[in-house]
Design a protein around this motif. Structure first.
Motif, PDB file in Angstrom:
ATOM      1  N   LEU A  15       0.824  -1.203   0.000  1.00  0.00           N
ATOM      2  CA  LEU A  15       0.000   0.000   0.000  1.00  0.00           C
ATOM      3  C   LEU A  15       0.863   1.259   0.000  1.00  0.00           C
ATOM      4  O   LEU A  15       0.634   2.178  -0.794  1.00  0.00           O
ATOM      5  CB  LEU A  15      -0.926  -0.003   1.222  1.00  0.00           C
ATOM      6  N   ALA A  16       1.874   1.302   0.858  1.00  0.00           N
ATOM      7  CA  ALA A  16       2.765   2.461   0.906  1.00  0.00           C
ATOM      8  C   ALA A  16       3.554   2.602  -0.388  1.00  0.00           C
ATOM      9  O   ALA A  16       3.778   3.720  -0.872  1.00  0.00           O
ATOM     10  CB  ALA A  16       3.712   2.348   2.093  1.00  0.00           C
ATOM     11  N   VAL A  18       2.646   1.673  -3.481  1.00  0.00           N
ATOM     12  CA  VAL A  18       1.770   2.176  -4.550  1.00  0.00           C
ATOM     13  C   VAL A  18       1.461   3.656  -4.342  1.00  0.00           C
ATOM     14  O   VAL A  18       1.543   4.456  -5.292  1.00  0.00           O
ATOM     15  CB  VAL A  18       0.473   1.330  -4.622  1.00  0.00           C
ATOM     16  N   LEU A  19       1.118   4.031  -3.120  1.00  0.00           N
ATOM     17  CA  LEU A  19       0.816   5.437  -2.848  1.00  0.00           C
ATOM     18  C   LEU A  19       2.038   6.329  -3.055  1.00  0.00           C
ATOM     19  O   LEU A  19       1.931   7.434  -3.610  1.00  0.00           O
ATOM     20  CB  LEU A  19       0.273   5.600  -1.432  1.00  0.00           C
ATOM     21  N   SER A  20       3.188   5.861  -2.635  1.00  0.00           N
ATOM     22  CA  SER A  20       4.409   6.641  -2.809  1.00  0.00           C
ATOM     23  C   SER A  20       4.792   6.752  -4.276  1.00  0.00           C
ATOM     24  O   SER A  20       5.222   7.819  -4.735  1.00  0.00           O
ATOM     25  CB  SER A  20       5.547   6.007  -2.019  1.00  0.00           C
ATOM     26  N   TRP A  21       4.657   5.669  -5.013  1.00  0.00           N
ATOM     27  CA  TRP A  21       4.974   5.699  -6.441  1.00  0.00           C
ATOM     28  C   TRP A  21       4.068   6.695  -7.167  1.00  0.00           C
ATOM     29  O   TRP A  21       4.538   7.517  -7.949  1.00  0.00           O
ATOM     30  CB  TRP A  21       4.820   4.293  -7.030  1.00  0.00           C
ATOM     31  N   ALA A  22       2.774   6.651  -6.873  1.00  0.00           N
ATOM     32  CA  ALA A  22       1.834   7.576  -7.508  1.00  0.00           C
ATOM     33  C   ALA A  22       2.082   9.007  -7.044  1.00  0.00           C
ATOM     34  O   ALA A  22       2.072   9.946  -7.858  1.00  0.00           O
ATOM     35  CB  ALA A  22       0.397   7.164  -7.182  1.00  0.00           C
ATOM     36  N   GLY A  23       2.327   9.198  -5.767  1.00  0.00           N
ATOM     37  CA  GLY A  23       2.583  10.536  -5.249  1.00  0.00           C
ATOM     38  C   GLY A  23       3.864  11.130  -5.800  1.00  0.00           C
ATOM     39  O   GLY A  23       3.919  12.327  -6.130  1.00  0.00           O
ATOM     40  N   ALA A 100       7.308   3.365   1.263  1.00  0.00           N
ATOM     41  CA  ALA A 100       7.388   4.749   0.776  1.00  0.00           C
ATOM     42  C   ALA A 100       8.685   4.981   0.003  1.00  0.00           C
ATOM     43  O   ALA A 100       8.674   5.559  -1.091  1.00  0.00           O
ATOM     44  CB  ALA A 100       7.283   5.723   1.946  1.00  0.00           C
TER      45      ALA A 100
END
Length: 161
Positions: A15-16, A18-23, A100
């Motif tokens: 989850l971290a 994917v969110l970090s990659w997108a962010g 992250a």
């Protein structure tokens, strides 16, 4: 106290990541994404070393206590509980941090390897992911060291269940 599962840690990591990659991708589109600090893998590695040393120390003390060795220094139950909480909290935070840094490193690896400074960021991110995995492993090890032995001699009663 409930045992922390590897599946939970893996889910947090993904989850971290994917969110970090997108962010990082969105931030890169607006300007320069934040840098991965050089200290990140160092700090995570130090935390892993402290957790591993704590686990090895407690394991030796618990073994000496179980074998009733003369002069063995016992382990207070509250100390063992605090060690488990430290290990679990460290593993949870390290799974998030590794995800992250892994997401940021993945974005930089796929999109920005032509800039030397970003290549260094990819290396730092990779080392941070490895150090985060070491913290997770040490936290799980500490948790397992402090686990109470199973008592197979007596069936559980209604009062203890």
């Amino acid at each position: 106290m409930r045992e922390l599962r590897i599946r939970t840690l893996a889910g947090l990591f993904v989850l971290a990541l994917v969110l970090s990659w997108a962010g990082t991708g969105m931030w890169d589109g607006l300007g320069t994404p934040p840098a991965v600090p050089v200290a990140a893998p160092v700090v995570l590695a130090l935390i892993a070393a402290v957790l591993a040393a704590t686990a090895l120390s407690l394991r030796a003390r618990l073994r000496a206590q179980r074998e009733r060795q003369p002069g063995a220094k016992g382990v207070e139950p509250i100390m063992a509980a605090r060690a488990v909480v430290l290990g679990q909290a460290s593993a949870l935070v390290a799974a998030l941090a590794a995800g992250a840094y892994g997401g940021a490193g993945l974005h930089l690896l796929l999109n920005a390897m032509d800039v030397p400074a970003r290549r260094d960021q990819v290396v730092y991110a990779g080392l941070a992911v490895l150090a985060g995995a070491a913290v997770v492993a040490a936290g799980i090890f500490l948790q397992r060291v402090c686990r109470l032995p199973e008592d197979d001699d007596e069936p559980p009663t209604a009062a203890t269940a």
